[in-house]
Write a protein that holds these residues in place. Structure first.
Motif, short mmCIF file in Angstrom:
data_model
loop_
_atom_site.label_atom_id
_atom_site.label_comp_id
_atom_site.label_asym_id
_atom_site.label_seq_id
_atom_site.Cartn_x
_atom_site.Cartn_y
_atom_site.Cartn_z
N ALA A 8 5.79 -74.73 20.73
CA ALA A 8 4.82 -75.05 19.67
C ALA A 8 3.40 -74.97 20.20
N GLY A 9 2.44 -75.28 19.31
CA GLY A 9 1.04 -75.27 19.71
C GLY A 9 0.60 -76.64 20.21
N SER A 10 -0.48 -76.64 21.00
CA SER A 10 -1.03 -77.90 21.50
C SER A 10 -2.10 -78.41 20.54
N ASP A 11 -2.05 -79.70 20.23
CA ASP A 11 -3.07 -80.36 19.39
C ASP A 11 -3.85 -81.31 20.29
N SER A 12 -5.11 -80.97 20.59
CA SER A 12 -5.92 -81.81 21.50
C SER A 12 -6.04 -83.23 20.99
N ALA A 16 -0.26 -83.94 16.29
CA ALA A 16 0.72 -82.95 15.82
C ALA A 16 1.15 -82.09 17.00
N GLY A 17 1.84 -80.98 16.71
CA GLY A 17 2.20 -80.00 17.74
C GLY A 17 3.00 -80.58 18.89
N ILE A 18 2.83 -79.92 20.05
CA ILE A 18 3.54 -80.29 21.28
C ILE A 18 3.47 -81.78 21.58
N ALA A 41 -8.12 -76.50 19.35
CA ALA A 41 -9.15 -77.54 19.54
C ALA A 41 -9.16 -78.28 18.21
N GLN A 42 -8.56 -79.47 18.21
CA GLN A 42 -8.23 -80.12 16.94
C GLN A 42 -8.41 -81.63 17.06
N ASN A 43 -8.77 -82.26 15.94
CA ASN A 43 -8.78 -83.73 15.88
C ASN A 43 -8.16 -84.14 14.54
N GLY A 77 7.74 -74.87 16.51
CA GLY A 77 6.66 -75.20 15.57
C GLY A 77 5.69 -74.05 15.42
N MET A 78 4.40 -74.29 15.65
CA MET A 78 3.34 -73.28 15.44
C MET A 78 3.55 -72.05 16.32
N LEU A 79 3.50 -70.86 15.67
CA LEU A 79 3.71 -69.61 16.43
C LEU A 79 2.52 -68.66 16.35
N PRO A 104 8.68 -74.06 9.96
CA PRO A 104 7.84 -72.87 9.76
C PRO A 104 6.39 -73.22 9.42
N VAL A 105 5.70 -73.77 10.43
CA VAL A 105 4.32 -74.25 10.27
C VAL A 105 3.41 -73.08 9.87
N MET A 106 2.63 -73.26 8.81
CA MET A 106 1.75 -72.17 8.36
C MET A 106 0.28 -72.58 8.31
N VAL A 107 0.01 -73.78 7.77
CA VAL A 107 -1.38 -74.22 7.56
C VAL A 107 -1.49 -75.69 7.96
N SER A 108 -2.61 -76.08 8.59
CA SER A 108 -2.77 -77.49 8.97
C SER A 108 -3.14 -78.32 7.73
N LYS A 109 -3.02 -79.64 7.86
CA LYS A 109 -3.37 -80.53 6.73
C LYS A 109 -4.79 -80.26 6.25
N GLY A 110 -5.69 -79.93 7.19
CA GLY A 110 -7.08 -79.65 6.84
C GLY A 110 -7.29 -78.26 6.27
N ASN A 203 -2.86 -91.37 6.64
CA ASN A 203 -2.51 -91.06 8.03
C ASN A 203 -1.15 -90.38 8.15
N THR A 204 -1.15 -89.08 7.80
CA THR A 204 0.11 -88.32 7.81
C THR A 204 -0.03 -87.06 8.67
N HIS A 205 -0.94 -87.09 9.64
CA HIS A 205 -1.10 -85.94 10.52
C HIS A 205 0.13 -85.82 11.42
N GLY A 206 0.75 -84.65 11.40
CA GLY A 206 1.89 -84.42 12.29
C GLY A 206 3.23 -84.91 11.76
N THR A 207 3.31 -85.20 10.47
CA THR A 207 4.60 -85.71 9.94
C THR A 207 5.70 -84.65 10.02
N GLY A 208 5.34 -83.41 9.72
CA GLY A 208 6.35 -82.33 9.76
C GLY A 208 6.82 -82.09 11.19
N CYS A 209 5.88 -82.13 12.15
CA CYS A 209 6.22 -81.93 13.57
C CYS A 209 7.17 -83.04 14.02
N THR A 210 6.82 -84.27 13.63
CA THR A 210 7.61 -85.44 14.04
C THR A 210 9.03 -85.36 13.47
C1 MP5 Z 1 -0.62 -77.46 16.96
C2 MP5 Z 1 -0.30 -77.88 15.57
N1 MP5 Z 1 0.96 -77.72 15.11
C3 MP5 Z 1 1.28 -78.12 13.86
C4 MP5 Z 1 0.33 -78.68 13.02
C5 MP5 Z 1 0.69 -79.09 11.61
O1 MP5 Z 1 0.48 -80.45 11.37
P1 MP5 Z 1 -0.40 -80.98 10.14
O2 MP5 Z 1 0.05 -80.21 8.93
O3 MP5 Z 1 -0.09 -82.43 10.06
O4 MP5 Z 1 -1.86 -80.67 10.44
C6 MP5 Z 1 -0.97 -78.82 13.54
N2 MP5 Z 1 -1.97 -79.34 12.80
N3 MP5 Z 1 -1.26 -78.41 14.79
#
Ligand code: MP5
Ligand code: ATP
Length: 268
Positions: A8-12, A16-18, A41-43, A77-79, A104-110, A203-210
């Motif tokens: 998966a991708g890294s979320d700084s 979410a992610g790794i 590069a994410q918050n 996760g993210m590809l 099948p992650v496609m778009v972030s919450k933001g 506060n639902t960031h990363g729910t799908g990853c989890t």
């Molecule tokens: C690296 C990475 N993988 C997955 C998500 C999806 O999570 P969310 O939809 O909660 O932003 C993300 N934001 N970042």
């Protein structure tokens, strides 16, 4: 010790992610390993930039893990790009791991794209048939099945479309409908509603990853697919209920609540 690998991708920002995946594995008492596909590069508010990892290094990471370590389950996760999808599909096909969970992650919450539009066909054709279970949310399922999903009846019909696409089983997440977040599990023969109650929080960031990592962790521990889905749903509900009010945007789920509870029980 049971083990699980996240690709998966890294979320700084760590939500979410790794980072979410490894925290989830740890909370389940499962040894976690990781293959990083992209660095974001994410918050809690936004994804600022994305750097894809070189395909050769992605292949090397997968081979380094499988050539030496036992892998009881894999979560994907993210590809990000079509060539990353192909690299992951081809390298995993060589090792044929026991359980593959594909989110099948496609778009972030933001609203930031985490999978290029031209990677969707590779995801459908090369990776979805390899997975034991895929865990799309409603917008992702609409894109993958090319049909509208407005209610629970549409969710059933989308699951059948996934079967026609060669998918072995689906957990179609209902979190994006306005009703309670009831998810639909379809094993290719039977439907099972995995019901939830909506927690009113931003506060639902990363729910799908989890959720997908919790399914992988429970599969690694030897549970059936249905039991793994049910246990993962119970885990995500607690993780959202006790989610953390960190940052100015969507705060992360809480993996520590279950750990603290377990430690407390052990001390009694
Ligand atoms: C690296 C990475 N993988 C997955 C998500 C999806 O999570 P969310 O939809 O909660 O932003 C993300 N934001 N970042
Ligand atoms: N507010 C909520 N309260 C309780 N459960 C929720 C809530 N929102 C989502 N869920 C549940 O959380 C799990 C993750 O679903 P969700 O639909 O949020 O995934 P997602 O959109 O793929 O997540 P992400 O955007 O993090 O990738 C599902 O089981 C869903 O039903």
């Amino acid at each position: 010790m049971k083990t699980a690998l996240t690709i998966a991708g890294s979320d700084s920002g760590g939500g979410a992610g790794i980072q979410a995946d490894l925290k989830t594995f740890a909370a389940h008492g499962v040894y976690g390993m990781s293959v990083i596909t992209a660095i974001t590069a994410q918050n809690t508010v936004e994804v600022r930039s994305v750097q894809n990892i070189d395909e050769q290094i992605i292949q090397d990471q997968i081979e380094a893990v499988f050539d030496d370590l036992k892998v009881d389950a894999v979560k994907i996760g993210m590809l990000s790009s079509p060539s990353i999808v192909t690299t992951v599909a081809e390298t995993l096909a060589k090792y044929q791991p026991n359980h593959i969970v594909l989110d099948p992650v496609m778009v972030s919450k933001g609203g930031h794209r985490l999978l290029a539009e031209d990677a969707i066909s590779a995801l459908k054709e090369e990776l979805m048939p390899l997975a034991d279970i895929i865990t799309p949310n409603i917008p992702e399922a609409e894109i993958l099945t090319e049909q509208k999903i407005l209610n629970e009846l549409d969710m059933k019909s989308a699951c059948i479309s996934f079967k026609k696409l060669g998918v072995k089983s689906v957990l179609l997440k209902g979190g994006h409908l306005s009703t309670d977040p009831n998810d639909l599990f379809y094993d290719g023969e039977n439907f099972y509603w995995v019901k939830g109650k909506r927690v009113h929080t931003k506060n639902t960031h990363g729910t799908g990853c989890t959720l997908s990592s919790a399914i992988a962790a429970n599969l690694a521990k030897g549970n059936t697919l249905l039991t793994s889905v049910q246990l993962a749903k119970a885990y995500i509900e607690v993780a959202i209920e006790h989610s953390l009010d960190l940052g100015n945007g969507h705060g992360p789920t809480n993996h520590f609540y279950e750990l603290y509870k377990r430690a407390h029980l052990m001390n009694q």
